[in-house]
Write a protein that holds these residues in place. Structure first.
Motif, mmCIF file in Angstrom:
data_model
loop_
_atom_site.group_PDB
_atom_site.id
_atom_site.type_symbol
_atom_site.label_atom_id
_atom_site.label_comp_id
_atom_site.label_asym_id
_atom_site.label_seq_id
_atom_site.Cartn_x
_atom_site.Cartn_y
_atom_site.Cartn_z
ATOM 1 N N LYS A 1 39.935 80.215 -76.449
ATOM 2 C CA LYS A 1 38.476 80.224 -76.340
ATOM 3 C C LYS A 1 37.955 81.665 -76.252
ATOM 4 C CE LYS A 1 34.686 78.403 -73.589
ATOM 5 N NZ LYS A 1 34.276 77.680 -72.393
ATOM 6 N N GLN A 2 38.606 82.498 -75.442
ATOM 7 C CA GLN A 2 38.211 83.904 -75.322
ATOM 8 C C GLN A 2 38.368 84.623 -76.662
ATOM 9 O OE1 GLN A 2 40.677 85.495 -72.189
ATOM 10 N NE2 GLN A 2 39.225 84.915 -70.578
ATOM 11 N N ASP B 1 38.230 83.299 -79.659
ATOM 12 C CA ASP B 1 37.167 82.835 -80.553
ATOM 13 C C ASP B 1 35.835 83.502 -80.228
ATOM 14 O OD1 ASP B 1 38.996 81.205 -81.827
ATOM 15 O OD2 ASP B 1 38.370 79.374 -80.754
ATOM 16 N N GLU B 2 35.521 83.645 -78.941
ATOM 17 C CA GLU B 2 34.273 84.297 -78.524
ATOM 18 C C GLU B 2 34.248 85.761 -78.959
ATOM 19 O OE1 GLU B 2 33.686 83.753 -74.311
ATOM 20 O OE2 GLU B 2 33.618 81.573 -74.501
ATOM 21 N N LEU B 3 35.376 86.444 -78.782
ATOM 22 C CA LEU B 3 35.452 87.853 -79.175
ATOM 23 C C LEU B 3 35.309 88.010 -80.691
ATOM 24 C CD1 LEU B 3 38.267 89.127 -76.790
ATOM 25 C CD2 LEU B 3 35.836 89.696 -76.706
ATOM 26 N N SER C 1 33.691 86.019 -82.652
ATOM 27 C CA SER C 1 32.298 85.724 -82.951
ATOM 28 C C SER C 1 31.416 86.938 -82.648
ATOM 29 C CB SER C 1 31.840 84.517 -82.145
ATOM 30 O OG SER C 1 30.488 84.262 -82.374
ATOM 31 N N GLN C 2 31.666 87.597 -81.536
ATOM 32 C CA GLN C 2 30.900 88.786 -81.172
ATOM 33 C C GLN C 2 31.119 89.913 -82.174
ATOM 34 O OE1 GLN C 2 31.977 89.746 -77.135
ATOM 35 N NE2 GLN C 2 30.900 87.974 -76.278
#
Length: 139
Positions: free
Chosen positions: A18-19, A21-23, A25-26
């Motif tokens: 999850k982390q 994927d978030e990174l 995306s950012q």
């Protein structure tokens, strides 16, 4: 080394995924912002940061994470907000303000000989250059 059962590793792996994927995306959004603002600057946008915020939700990405509808977005902005593009037009020369100096008469009253006769010696000394003009003009 103690081996951790697979069931106990799963929550940690899911959290790391999850982390990750978030990174990603950012990073994709940051790269998109760079590309969009560069395109807006090239199109002579007056406010690239403001326009970026306007179209941020309309971005479409290809499989490599690049903005695929960039040209269409910029063209749409130029059509919708033409005043946000190009060199600013020079402001017209001021004709005069309606309220400029309101309450204050900017023009000096012309002194008369009668005005000079009512002056004290100190007032005459303070206004000597104006008084000499009046005296030489013969008013």
């Amino acid at each position: 080394m103690k081996k951790v059962p697979e069931d106990e590793q799963r929550p940690e792996l899911e959290q790391l995924q999850k982390q990750n994927d978030e990174l990603r995306s950012q990073l994709r959004l940051r790269d998109a912002k760079d590309a969009v603002t560069a395109a807006l600057v090239k199109a002579e946008s007056r406010s690239p940061e403001l326009l970026w915020k306007t179209l941020q939700g309309d971005l479409e990405f290809d499989e490599n994470g690049q903005v695929k509808n960039l040209d269409a977005l910029v063209a749409g902005l130029k059509t919708s907000y033409p005043d946000q593009f190009g060199s600013p037009e020079p402001a017209p020369a001021p004709v005069g303000s309606i309220d400029a100096g309101i309450g204050h008469d900017q023009r000096k009253k012309a002194l008369t000989k009668a005005d000079i006769q009512r002056m004290t010696p100190d007032e005459i000394n303070k206004n000597w250059s104006e008084i000499s003009e009046v005296m030489s003009s013969g008013k």
